[in-house]
Write a protein that holds these residues in place. Structure first.
Motif, mmCIF file in Angstrom:
data_model
loop_
_atom_site.group_PDB
_atom_site.id
_atom_site.type_symbol
_atom_site.label_atom_id
_atom_site.label_comp_id
_atom_site.label_asym_id
_atom_site.label_seq_id
_atom_site.Cartn_x
_atom_site.Cartn_y
_atom_site.Cartn_z
ATOM 1 N N THR A 432 0.755 -1.259 0.066
ATOM 2 C CA THR A 432 0.032 0.051 -0.124
ATOM 3 C C THR A 432 0.760 1.294 -0.162
ATOM 4 O O THR A 432 0.866 2.140 -0.714
ATOM 5 N N LYS A 433 2.137 1.291 0.839
ATOM 6 C CA LYS A 433 2.891 2.551 1.195
ATOM 7 C C LYS A 433 3.873 2.549 -0.148
ATOM 8 O O LYS A 433 4.728 3.406 -0.061
ATOM 9 N N SER A 434 3.892 1.536 -1.031
ATOM 10 C CA SER A 434 5.071 1.583 -2.107
ATOM 11 C C SER A 434 4.884 2.794 -2.975
ATOM 12 O O SER A 434 3.837 2.949 -3.524
ATOM 13 N N SER A 435 5.844 3.572 -3.192
ATOM 14 C CA SER A 435 5.818 4.814 -3.902
ATOM 15 C C SER A 435 6.189 4.381 -5.349
ATOM 16 O O SER A 435 6.251 5.344 -6.112
ATOM 17 N N ASN A 436 6.804 3.497 -5.600
ATOM 18 C CA ASN A 436 7.268 2.987 -7.332
ATOM 19 C C ASN A 436 6.749 1.459 -7.384
ATOM 20 O O ASN A 436 6.230 0.661 -6.493
ATOM 21 N N ILE A 437 6.393 1.340 -8.624
ATOM 22 C CA ILE A 437 5.885 -0.142 -9.056
ATOM 23 C C ILE A 437 6.629 -1.273 -8.780
ATOM 24 O O ILE A 437 6.193 -2.317 -8.536
ATOM 25 N N CYS A 577 12.416 6.766 -6.367
ATOM 26 C CA CYS A 577 11.788 6.054 -5.303
ATOM 27 C C CYS A 577 10.185 6.329 -5.351
ATOM 28 O O CYS A 577 9.358 5.595 -4.826
ATOM 29 N N GLY A 578 9.699 7.578 -6.012
ATOM 30 C CA GLY A 578 8.513 7.904 -6.280
ATOM 31 C C GLY A 578 8.055 8.799 -5.071
ATOM 32 O O GLY A 578 6.694 9.366 -5.282
ATOM 33 N N SER A 579 8.418 9.079 -4.061
ATOM 34 C CA SER A 579 7.999 9.547 -2.831
ATOM 35 C C SER A 579 7.902 10.966 -3.003
ATOM 36 O O SER A 579 6.811 11.763 -2.582
ATOM 37 N N TRP A 580 8.834 11.631 -3.873
ATOM 38 C CA TRP A 580 8.748 13.126 -3.885
ATOM 39 C C TRP A 580 7.532 13.640 -5.146
ATOM 40 O O TRP A 580 6.782 14.699 -4.639
ATOM 41 N N GLN A 581 7.429 12.783 -5.934
ATOM 42 C CA GLN A 581 6.214 12.996 -6.779
ATOM 43 C C GLN A 581 5.055 12.765 -6.436
ATOM 44 O O GLN A 581 4.059 13.606 -6.573
ATOM 45 N N VAL A 582 4.592 11.854 -5.308
ATOM 46 C CA VAL A 582 3.388 11.801 -4.765
ATOM 47 C C VAL A 582 3.086 12.738 -3.662
ATOM 48 O O VAL A 582 1.874 13.025 -3.666
ATOM 49 N N GLY A 584 5.166 15.548 -2.812
ATOM 50 C CA GLY A 584 5.103 17.114 -3.203
ATOM 51 C C GLY A 584 6.231 17.529 -2.186
ATOM 52 O O GLY A 584 6.694 18.716 -2.376
ATOM 53 N N ILE A 585 6.725 16.837 -1.292
ATOM 54 C CA ILE A 585 7.959 17.202 -0.452
ATOM 55 C C ILE A 585 8.980 16.251 -0.799
ATOM 56 O O ILE A 585 8.952 15.212 -0.924
ATOM 57 N N PRO A 586 10.275 16.938 -0.897
ATOM 58 C CA PRO A 586 11.353 16.120 -1.221
ATOM 59 C C PRO A 586 11.761 14.986 -0.332
ATOM 60 O O PRO A 586 11.782 15.303 0.889
ATOM 61 N N CYS A 587 12.042 13.952 -0.793
ATOM 62 C CA CYS A 587 12.411 12.893 0.020
ATOM 63 C C CYS A 587 13.915 12.871 0.282
ATOM 64 O O CYS A 587 14.733 13.893 -0.072
ATOM 65 N N CYS A 588 14.253 11.904 1.105
ATOM 66 C CA CYS A 588 15.850 11.893 1.755
ATOM 67 C C CYS A 588 16.554 11.948 0.441
ATOM 68 O O CYS A 588 17.751 12.411 0.670
ATOM 69 N N HIS A 589 16.518 11.196 -0.606
ATOM 70 C CA HIS A 589 17.435 11.299 -1.775
ATOM 71 C C HIS A 589 17.380 12.670 -2.181
ATOM 72 O O HIS A 589 18.454 13.027 -2.468
ATOM 73 N N ALA A 590 16.338 13.256 -2.395
ATOM 74 C CA ALA A 590 16.182 14.629 -3.072
ATOM 75 C C ALA A 590 16.821 15.693 -2.096
ATOM 76 O O ALA A 590 17.528 16.801 -2.795
ATOM 77 N N MET A 591 16.801 15.245 -0.859
ATOM 78 C CA MET A 591 17.547 16.381 0.214
ATOM 79 C C MET A 591 18.623 16.304 -0.064
ATOM 80 O O MET A 591 19.507 17.258 0.180
ATOM 81 N N ALA A 592 19.503 15.180 -0.268
ATOM 82 C CA ALA A 592 20.989 14.928 -0.220
ATOM 83 C C ALA A 592 21.376 15.743 -1.529
ATOM 84 O O ALA A 592 22.160 16.546 -1.547
#
Length: 794
Positions: A432-437, A577-582, A584-592
């Motif tokens: 359910t909480k998977s942000s990518n396929i 990872c898909g979290s940023w797109q879903v 709207g907040i930068p994920c840990c990868h985007a923050m780095a």
């Protein structure tokens, strides 16, 4: 004192006993005394004696007397101000001793001589009558007897006393009087102020009507109140105890009055309420639906213009809908539409009250919502609900262009009925909480390895309805459950049992207050991001420290971590990872990647450029830019002008017919099978017999018997003599009433020999089969207890 919990102790002698924990919102003096007495005595009944309650003051060494709830609240205030959460109480028995009159009896000049009086002459303001003797029944003395609730005069033989004297020698307090010639003065002519009676709590003169009048307001505010609470308050405030059936009848009488008020207060003023709202809040929408030809209430829809503007200008295009059953006399269902602001706060959009939760009711609600919002069909919109069939069909008709999400918790509730186990639970929520396929397919494959049927069951539901990776990325909301609407329903609290008018007014005032509070709150924010968004940014920033980064150039990066490698493209606001797109907040990868691109010194100021516009402070301010105006008191509502009424209609609407379900009403909602039962305020019930949780000593399967019960069963004389001899010799009473310590070493050999004689008669008497040669310790305990109480072996 929000959410401040106190630890309650009671000192008895030199010992200090832990009573439990409580908060100020769920404690009163009577419940405190009840809890302390139950802890000290083990008796769960309501205490029948009066107590002085003292609290030890640690910073001064004094004791603080607590006589009522206000003093108890003041005590907790003092402890909270000093940061103390431990309160030690002491209980002292209160004995009532009548105090003699402080002055000598007065002597009044009365016609026919002088008579001594033990009390002063009572004066009343009004009254009628002559020199007739009154005994508490005349209307003249009613005002004088208001202080003695439930009192009616009785003859001498109806009073109870513990005196050993003969009935004609018992002294009983009596007072007789009459109205003087002026018609306003009341004179006591006969007074006996010394008596041998004690206080009687069981007063038959406390009638149902009188009890209902004293607690009518309390029952109306809380219709689900337990009658035992009413009984405790009756004893505390009026020193009266009555039968519990009389309490039930008094509560039922108060509820009947509540139903009349519902019919008169709401339905009679419904059109006036709609008219006043339109006059004070331009743009407000109040749609009323009635059943013809008698103009019987059916439905009402309510929303305000600031809610519409705030949703369209500042909220995410995400609406959650749900319904909750109302508990008032006329029942009904409250349908609600709730959105989210930029700070992930609850934003009520519209409410509707109707008779049942059906597809027709949902269609009517969505139709009014569509007309009110006038939402453009070319803009993205998502609804989340609990997968009710009526909602699915209604949305398909009224909002065919909108996306639909199902609450994952409700999907799992149906899933676990067939496929039980923690392994299914972990894999379901991971999917359910998977942000990518890729993560989604991996979780589904693991479910298929365990049970292919479980995977097929989930595949029948389109992933776009329940998994993050398939959500519409324009919405910028990663919520997978419908908890926000349930939070809104819980905010209504006891108002779900109030009249429809009181419920709607509570919602209006709550929304009006929230608009003002949140508008003022955001002015004090130092960051351009709301607090919850800022907190997530900081959390993802801390998580990014453990990642290894490879710079590719042109604002593209590759991040390596424990879960693998992910590519980040800052220009496209994209992470694999898909979290940023879903969200709207930068994920840990985007923050780095952002930290490297902007530099550690400037990342704090520039990180807001990589957050979606719907999650910023400006969007939050646009949400609460409007205001809901106050409404005058109900007494000042004007009548609806006849020119705006439908021809043939009046401003009065009849209430709907009341439907009463058969059987006793359920007090608790139906809980899911895996949910633990709701526990009391002071923790789980512990049995005092077996020391196990979940039941008390009354329902315990293992009883502790006293010595009298042990020897109460009569067997033939030789058996009784042998059994009594062995019991006294080896103290078998303690041994067999505490069978947990039974081992072969504790069983005397003589007792086994005794069983060879006793078992055959027992087999005939109780029709059981027991092999003496293979007897063990458990059989010894069973046979012994059967001897004691004559219980047939199962």
């Amino acid at each position: 004192m929000d959410n401040f919990t106190f630890k309650i102790y009671v000192q008895t002698g030199v010992n200090v006993v832990d009573v439990g924990e409580c908060d100020v919102d769920h404690i009163s003096l009577i419940t405190l005394v009840h809890a302390i007495c139950e802890k000290l005595t083990g008796n769960s009944d309501v205490p029948t004696r009066d107590y002085h309650v003292w609290a030890q003051i640690p910073w001064s060494g004094d004791k603080y007397g607590v006589a009522n709830d206000s003093q108890l609240l003041e005590l907790f205030n003092m402890f909270e101000d000093r940061g103390l959460d431990k309160v030690v109480f002491e209980l002292e028995d209160y004995c009532y001793i009548p105090t003699p009159p402080p002055e000598e009896p007065q002597v009044l000049d009365v016609e026919g001589g002088y008579e001594p009086l033990g009390w002063e002459v009572l004066i009343v303001e009004e009254g009628t009558g002559g020199e007739e003797s009154i005994d508490g029944d005349d209307g003249i003395t009613q005002d004088c007897l208001d202080g003695f609730e439930g009192y009616q005069s009785k003859s001498d033989d109806q009073y109870f006393t513990d005196s050993e004297l003969e009935p004609d020698q018992v002294r009983i307090a009596r007072a007789h009087g009459s109205v003087m010639i002026d018609g306003v003065t009341f004179m006591i002519k006969t007074l006996v102020d010394q008596h041998d009676c004690h206080r009687i709590y069981n007063n038959k003169e406390a009638k149902v009507k009188w009890i209902s009048s004293k607690f009518e307001k309390l029952v109306k505010c809380n219709p689900s109140i337990d009658v035992k609470v009413i009984g405790d308050l009756l004893r505390e405030n009026y020193k009266v105890s009555v039968d519990i059936h009389k309490l039930y009848r008094a509560k039922h009488r108060a509820l009947k009055e509540l139903a009349k008020e519902h019919a008169n207060c709401f339905f009679g003023y419904l059109r006036r309420y709609a008219y006043v709202l339109n006059q004070t809040n331009p743009g407000a929408v109040v749609h009323i639906c009635t059943q013809e030809p008698q103009q019987t209430f059916q439905r009402i829809f309510l929303s305000f213009e600031p809610q519409k503007v705030g949703f369209l200008e500042g909220c995410k295009p995400f609406i959650r809908v749900d319904g909750c059953h109302l508990k008032g006399p006329f029942g009904g269902v409250l349908l609600s539409a709730v959105s989210l602001d930029a700070n992930s706060g609850l934003f009520p959009l519209a409410v509707c009250i109707r008779e049942k939760e059906t597809q027709d009711s949902w269609e009517w609600f969505f139709n009014n919502l569509k007309i009110f919002l006038n939402y453009p069909t070319n803009r993205n919109l998502t609804f989340m609900f609990d997968r009710q069939k009526g909602v699915i069909a209604a949305l398909q008709i009224q909002f065919p262009f909108a996306h639909r999400r199902y609450c994952a918790r409700h999907i799992y509730t149906n899933f676990k009925l067939i496929y039980k186990g923690d392994h299914y639970k972990k894999l379901f929520w991971r999917a359910t909480k998977s942000s990518n396929i890729y993560d989604f397919n991996s979780s589904m494959e693991e479910i298929g390895i365990i049970n292919p049927a479980a995977k097929k069951w989930l595949e029948e539901i389109d992933p776009q309805h329940w998994s993050r990776f398939a959500y519409d990325h324009v919405i910028r909301c990663d919520h997978v459950t419908n908890n926000m609407t349930e939070a809104f329903n819980s905010m209504l609290g006891t108002h779900k049992a109030a009249s429809y008018l009181d419920l709607l007014e509570f919602i209006r005032r709550m929304v009006m207050r929230k608009f003002n509070e949140r508008n003022e709150e955001c002015l004090g924010w130092s960051s351009v991001l709301p607090p919850r968004v800022h907190a997530k940014i900081l959390k993802h920033g801390r998580e990014s420290r453990s990642l290894k980064m490879i710079v590719a150039g042109n604002m593209e990066y590759e991040l390596l971590g424990e879960s693998g490698g992910y590519a980040v493209k800052l220009k496209e606001y994209n992470c694999q990872c898909g979290s940023w797109q879903v969200s709207g907040i930068p994920c840990c990868h985007a923050m780095a990647a952002i930290s490297h691109y902007c530099g550690r010194a400037a990342v704090k100021d520039k990180v807001a450029e990589f957050v979606h516009n719907s999650l910023t402070k400006s969007a939050y301010m646009q949400t609460y830019v409007g205001m809901i105006h106050p409404v005058p008191d109900q007494k000042r509502w004007p009548e609806v002008p006849a020119c705006i009424l439908i021809p043939g209609h009046t401003d009065h609407i009849k209430p709907p017919p009341r439907t009463v379900q058969p059987g006793r009403p359920k007090k608790q909602r139906k809980r899911e099978p895996d949910k633990a039962p709701k526990v009391g305020r002071f923790g789980i019930v512990i049995c005092k017999v077996c020391n196990k949780a979940g039941h008390n000593k009354r329902s315990c399967q293992r009883k502790t018997y006293n010595q009298a019960e042990f020897f109460s069963i009569r067997f033939p004389k030789p058996i009784e003599i042998a059994f009594s001899f062995l019991t006294k010799k080896y103290n078998l009473f303690e041994l067999f009433t505490n069978s947990d310590i039974l081992t072969p070493a504790f069983i005397p050999h003589e007792y086994f020999r005794f069983l060879n004689f006793i078992i055959p008669p027992l087999m005939l008497r109780f029709d059981v089969e027991l092999d003496v040669a293979s007897i063990n310790v458990v059989d010894v305990a069973c046979v012994s207890k059967m001897l004691v109480l004559g219980i047939k072996l199962a």
